[in-house]
Design a protein around this motif. Structure first.
Motif, PDB file in Angstrom:
ATOM      1  N   ILE A 222       0.348  -0.958   0.275  1.00  0.00           N
ATOM      2  CA  ILE A 222      -0.114   0.064  -0.021  1.00  0.00           C
ATOM      3  C   ILE A 222       0.626   0.934  -0.094  1.00  0.00           C
ATOM      4  O   ILE A 222       0.467   2.613  -0.578  1.00  0.00           O
ATOM      5  N   MET A 223       1.826   1.431   1.219  1.00  0.00           N
ATOM      6  CA  MET A 223       2.884   2.457   0.757  1.00  0.00           C
ATOM      7  C   MET A 223       3.398   2.649  -0.324  1.00  0.00           C
ATOM      8  O   MET A 223       3.702   3.836  -1.087  1.00  0.00           O
ATOM      9  N   VAL A 224       4.241   1.538  -1.553  1.00  0.00           N
ATOM     10  CA  VAL A 224       4.879   1.262  -2.634  1.00  0.00           C
ATOM     11  C   VAL A 224       3.724   2.156  -3.709  1.00  0.00           C
ATOM     12  O   VAL A 224       4.166   2.496  -4.481  1.00  0.00           O
ATOM     13  N   ALA A 225       2.338   1.870  -3.169  1.00  0.00           N
ATOM     14  CA  ALA A 225       1.567   1.924  -4.419  1.00  0.00           C
ATOM     15  C   ALA A 225       1.473   3.838  -4.704  1.00  0.00           C
ATOM     16  O   ALA A 225       1.376   4.347  -5.236  1.00  0.00           O
ATOM     17  N   GLY A 226       1.140   4.524  -2.891  1.00  0.00           N
ATOM     18  CA  GLY A 226       1.147   5.562  -2.596  1.00  0.00           C
ATOM     19  C   GLY A 226       1.846   6.521  -3.071  1.00  0.00           C
ATOM     20  O   GLY A 226       1.926   7.562  -3.786  1.00  0.00           O
ATOM     21  N   ARG A 227       3.235   5.888  -2.611  1.00  0.00           N
ATOM     22  CA  ARG A 227       4.667   6.592  -3.176  1.00  0.00           C
ATOM     23  C   ARG A 227       5.420   6.048  -4.781  1.00  0.00           C
ATOM     24  O   ARG A 227       5.438   7.196  -5.289  1.00  0.00           O
ATOM     25  N   SER A 228       5.114   5.210  -5.101  1.00  0.00           N
ATOM     26  CA  SER A 228       6.084   4.905  -6.928  1.00  0.00           C
ATOM     27  C   SER A 228       5.393   4.932  -7.211  1.00  0.00           C
ATOM     28  O   SER A 228       5.333   5.351  -9.246  1.00  0.00           O
ATOM     29  N   GLY A 229       4.334   3.803  -7.032  1.00  0.00           N
ATOM     30  CA  GLY A 229       3.199   3.989  -7.664  1.00  0.00           C
ATOM     31  C   GLY A 229       2.376   5.662  -8.655  1.00  0.00           C
ATOM     32  O   GLY A 229       2.279   5.488  -9.874  1.00  0.00           O
ATOM     33  N   SER A 230       2.275   6.799  -7.831  1.00  0.00           N
ATOM     34  CA  SER A 230       1.910   8.190  -8.207  1.00  0.00           C
ATOM     35  C   SER A 230       2.443   8.354  -9.054  1.00  0.00           C
ATOM     36  O   SER A 230       3.072   9.417 -10.011  1.00  0.00           O
ATOM     37  N   ALA A 231       4.457   7.916  -8.387  1.00  0.00           N
ATOM     38  CA  ALA A 231       5.136   9.097  -9.016  1.00  0.00           C
ATOM     39  C   ALA A 231       5.906   8.269  -9.831  1.00  0.00           C
ATOM     40  O   ALA A 231       6.120   8.683 -11.154  1.00  0.00           O
ATOM     41  N   ILE A 328       0.664  -3.012  -8.745  1.00  0.00           N
ATOM     42  CA  ILE A 328       0.762  -1.913  -9.376  1.00  0.00           C
ATOM     43  C   ILE A 328       1.513  -1.142 -10.297  1.00  0.00           C
ATOM     44  O   ILE A 328       1.105   0.118 -10.689  1.00  0.00           O
ATOM     45  N   GLY A 329       2.267  -1.700 -10.892  1.00  0.00           N
ATOM     46  CA  GLY A 329       3.476  -0.615 -11.907  1.00  0.00           C
ATOM     47  C   GLY A 329       2.035  -0.815 -13.408  1.00  0.00           C
ATOM     48  O   GLY A 329       2.270   0.385 -13.456  1.00  0.00           O
ATOM     49  N   ILE A 330       1.853  -1.947 -13.088  1.00  0.00           N
ATOM     50  CA  ILE A 330       0.156  -2.109 -14.403  1.00  0.00           C
ATOM     51  C   ILE A 330      -0.400  -0.825 -14.031  1.00  0.00           C
ATOM     52  O   ILE A 330      -0.197   0.075 -14.957  1.00  0.00           O
ATOM     53  N   VAL A 331      -0.929  -1.178 -13.241  1.00  0.00           N
ATOM     54  CA  VAL A 331      -1.976   0.514 -12.711  1.00  0.00           C
ATOM     55  C   VAL A 331      -1.130   1.705 -12.890  1.00  0.00           C
ATOM     56  O   VAL A 331      -2.215   2.535 -14.017  1.00  0.00           O
ATOM     57  N   ALA A 332      -0.416   1.916 -12.521  1.00  0.00           N
ATOM     58  CA  ALA A 332       0.370   3.590 -12.870  1.00  0.00           C
ATOM     59  C   ALA A 332       0.791   3.739 -14.052  1.00  0.00           C
ATOM     60  O   ALA A 332       0.538   5.123 -14.294  1.00  0.00           O
ATOM     61  N   CYS A 333       0.805   2.547 -14.711  1.00  0.00           N
ATOM     62  CA  CYS A 333       1.842   3.355 -15.701  1.00  0.00           C
ATOM     63  C   CYS A 333       0.255   3.070 -17.439  1.00  0.00           C
ATOM     64  O   CYS A 333       0.681   4.419 -18.040  1.00  0.00           O
ATOM     65  N   LYS A 356      -6.757   3.086  -7.045  1.00  0.00           N
ATOM     66  CA  LYS A 356      -6.897   1.486  -7.879  1.00  0.00           C
ATOM     67  C   LYS A 356      -5.629   0.702  -7.260  1.00  0.00           C
ATOM     68  O   LYS A 356      -6.268  -0.690  -7.448  1.00  0.00           O
ATOM     69  N   GLY A 357      -5.103   1.114  -7.664  1.00  0.00           N
ATOM     70  CA  GLY A 357      -3.832   0.294  -7.131  1.00  0.00           C
ATOM     71  C   GLY A 357      -3.528  -0.493  -5.593  1.00  0.00           C
ATOM     72  O   GLY A 357      -3.798  -1.680  -5.149  1.00  0.00           O
TER      73      GLY A 357
END
Length: 377
Positions: A222-231, A328-333, A356-357
């Motif tokens: 969850i923290m990676v989705a908020g930090r790296s996914g948004s980035a 997480i990566g797929i959703v972010a991209c 979504k992530g």
């Protein structure tokens, strides 16, 4: 002719004429706004209305818009206000302003069964579109991965290492701190409630199983989705707005292979490492609280922890990490590449990426829980 702007009211039989004189430019904005607002109060009469602008010395876009606004305000039903005396120099400007649509009036709609069903249908259609986009991106990433395996020299190692540093190494402090505090809270609450039954030591069992199987990897994801996914979404979205992705395609490069694949690989490698560090930090925090607050000696804590957990608990948690990272990566991209050419679109897709992530991470955790329960792990 070149003095201050004026708007005089002149009666001509059954018609009403408003004569505009002077300079109608943005330099006289306060005066013009006040005069037009006063003239707009004349709307509603049965007589014809003419706006004479033959004596206007200078006219810019601001003045032309005020004249057009006045014409629209004075137009009531069959009675339409007319602009007269417009010189050839300013006719094109007024015509261009006239093409601007008036702001539509937003009507408050009542809630009906049909409207609710329509909203549900649109939500389902949107979910279908989201799933289609995710599957399409997954296929594109897998295809790019196969191409890299066939041609290893095309793999962008420098980019992958850079993203691995951003996603993993720079995230270690905040991940360790948050998981340490979560471990402390779980241990404190467990001891507080178990103490009523004289079962303080069982907090070690709860802490070990929860952290290694569920809380550790889920919280880190969850923290990676908020930090790296948004980035990721913000980076790709900014590149899409500046047409850098179109430039890559023009030069013959595949954006998935150049931009998405290194980010995905870095995330898949980073999340298991962060999940392991987070689990260790949570166990350490729980052990510290159990010692200081619950009176459980560190040696007794470790002995009980060794008996309470097994390698299966650790495997269950670590196996989830790469899958959650891929989601997480797929959703972010997908959200990043869907950004349009405005800052508002970038903000909306960045928010959607985080939401979504986190949603798909929780869904995947539930799927894994059912799967491992069915195979007895």
């Amino acid at each position: 002719m070149n003095g201050d702007p004026k708007l005089e009211r002149i009666a001509k039989g059954n018609a009403l004429a408003l004569c505009a004189t002077g300079t109608w430019t943005a330099s006289f904005a306060p005066v013009l706004e006040r005069m037009v607002a006063d003239a707009e109060k004349l709307a509603g009469g049965p007589q014809s209305i003419f706006i004479d602008v033959s004596e206007v010395a200078k006219l810019d876009t601001f003045g032309a818009w005020l004249i057009e606004r006045l014409r629209r305000s004075l137009t009531q039903g069959p009675v339409e206000a007319q602009i007269a005396g417009l010189s050839a120099n300013y006719s094109s400007l007024v015509d261009e302003v006239r093409r601007v649509r008036a702001t539509p009036v937003i009507e408050s709609s009542t809630i009906t069964i049909t409207g609710m069903l329509e909203q549900i249908g649109r939500a389902v259609a949107g979910l279908t579109g989201t799933m289609t986009g995710l599957i399409d991106m997954l296929g594109a990433v897998l295809a790019a991965g196969f191409r890299v395996l066939i041609h290893p020299r095309s793999f962008r190692l420098t980019s992958t290492v850079h993203h691995l540093e951003q996603v993993c190494w720079r995230a270690v402090p905040i991940i360790v701190l948050i998981t340490f505090l979560i471990g402390c809270i779980i241990a404190q609450q467990g001891i507080f409630h178990f103490r009523r039954f004289g079962a303080d030591i069982f907090v070690v069992d709860m802490l070990g199983v929860l952290v290694l199987r569920e809380i550790g990897v889920l919280l880190v994801a969850i923290m990676v989705a908020g930090r790296s996914g948004s980035a990721y979404t913000a980076e790709l979205g900014s590149m899409k707005m500046r047409e850098e992705i179109d430039a890559l395609r023009t030069m013959g490069f595949d954006p998935i292979e150049v931009l998405v694949l290194p980010r995905m690989l870095a995330l898949v490698l980073a999340l298991p490492i962060l999940a392991f560090l987070g689990a260790m930090a949570a166990l350490y925090g729980g052990g510290l609280v159990a010692w200081l607050y619950g009176g459980v000696d560190p040696e007794a804590f470790l002995l009980r922890l060794r008996d309470a957990i097994s390698i299966d608990h650790f495997i269950v948690g670590i196996v989830k990490a790469p899958v959650m990272a891929a989601v997480i990566g797929i959703v972010a991209c997908v959200e990043g590449l869907a950004v349009q050419g405005s800052a508002e679109s970038l903000g909306q897709h960045t928010t959607a990426s985080v939401v979504k992530g986190i949603f798909f991470v929780i869904v995947m955790d539930g799927v894994f829980a059912i799967f491992f329960a069915s195979i007895g792990m």
